[in-house]
Design an enzyme around this catalytic site. Sequence first.
Site, PDB file in Angstrom:
ATOM      1  CE1 TYR A  16       8.885  14.040  -2.219  1.00 36.34           C
ATOM      2  CE2 TYR A  16       8.151  13.563  -4.456  1.00 36.34           C
ATOM      3  CZ  TYR A  16       8.466  13.135  -3.183  1.00 36.34           C
ATOM      4  OH  TYR A  16       8.369  11.803  -2.866  1.00 36.34           O
ATOM      5  CG  HIS A  38       8.584   4.277   1.970  1.00 34.57           C
ATOM      6  ND1 HIS A  38       8.037   5.182   2.862  1.00 34.57           N
ATOM      7  CD2 HIS A  38       8.187   4.671   0.741  1.00 34.57           C
ATOM      8  CE1 HIS A  38       7.357   6.098   2.185  1.00 34.57           C
ATOM      9  NE2 HIS A  38       7.419   5.806   0.909  1.00 34.57           N
ATOM     10  CG  ASP A  76       5.379   8.332  -0.466  1.00 35.72           C
ATOM     11  OD1 ASP A  76       6.402   8.317   0.241  1.00 35.72           O
ATOM     12  OD2 ASP A  76       5.306   8.953  -1.536  1.00 35.72           O
ATOM     13  CE1 TYR A  99      11.852  12.135  -0.917  1.00 41.00           C
ATOM     14  CE2 TYR A  99      13.000  12.402   1.161  1.00 41.00           C
ATOM     15  CZ  TYR A  99      11.840  12.165   0.462  1.00 41.00           C
ATOM     16  OH  TYR A  99      10.669  11.947   1.134  1.00 41.00           O
TER      17      TYR A  99
END
Length: 341
Positions: A255, A320, A126, A175
Amino acid sequence: MCEHLLVSLSCYIWVRTQRIVEFNEMEQIKHRTVEVNGIKMHVAEKGEGPVVLFLHGFPELWYSWRHQILSLSSLGYRAVAPDLRGYGDTEAPPSISSYNCFHIVGDLVALIDSLGVQQVFLVAHDWGAIIGWYLCMFRPDKVKAYVCLSVPLLRRDPNIRTVDGMRALYGDDYYVCRFQKPGEMEAQMAEVGTEYVLKNILTTRNPGPPILPKGRFQFNPEMPNTLPSWLTEEDLAYYVSKFEKTGFTGPLNYYRNFNLNWELTAPWTGGQIKVPVKYITGELDMVYNSLNLKEYIHGGGFKQDVPNLEQVIVQKGVAHFNNQEAAEEIDNYIYDFINKF
């Protein structure tokens, strides 16, 4: 009837025994704090031998590698898993820009140096995988081989910034776009509580791109009432205990640096990653099924950018969080790959 009860009792005893054995092994994992790149970083480690450095993703911790730490340390490796900056027991600098790719790779280079080795085997998932690609890009001399889970190399498009490209594909409710405004997502998460947020994300099996409509936090609208077999109540409680202390701002700041990272990495546009790589994803992984990545992975683009990509593995029926959901399989894939070097 008696036979059925005996079988059930035997299964229960076996499961309990396995849990006790694993608990005892977990107790043997060493925890310490290392000074790296101006911050204090928490590191979990076990074993002796060549170093395998594990990088976790969002919203996880060193703990998401618990199975791999026990497995690889038993096979003659020194398994090292930090909490990345902003997570768990590692310090969380307050400014958003402190979470850009240079700062985080700087943490990892300092950590590797502190271990007294020149190179490590890298295993990452990830967001850890994204940082792993940056490490291979900036300091390939530090990585002997890379086992990448979930997120392939995200090829830099010089014509459009990363978040802008994602917004063009999926709209404002994608998202990553929803995570951009400081404080907004933290407030939504606070409304539903830390345990709900973590359970909601960790249990998702929706292979489509995650869409977060404004309002109540709902990353996974089909959240089950019970936890999957790979995530126990004790596991969830550990995650919750750490995120209740730290909150989600540090992790969300990763992010919020997507566009800054796009600017900072302009000199590497079109560059190749020369480190040997094995890529593993689940067929239900939301990343694998988004951003046109299937075409990139299987259509030749990935191999072009990563010429020493040795293998691509797609795990049937796995979502995931494959390092936890299919832990034993991932353990074997890692060992089979790094054992060659």
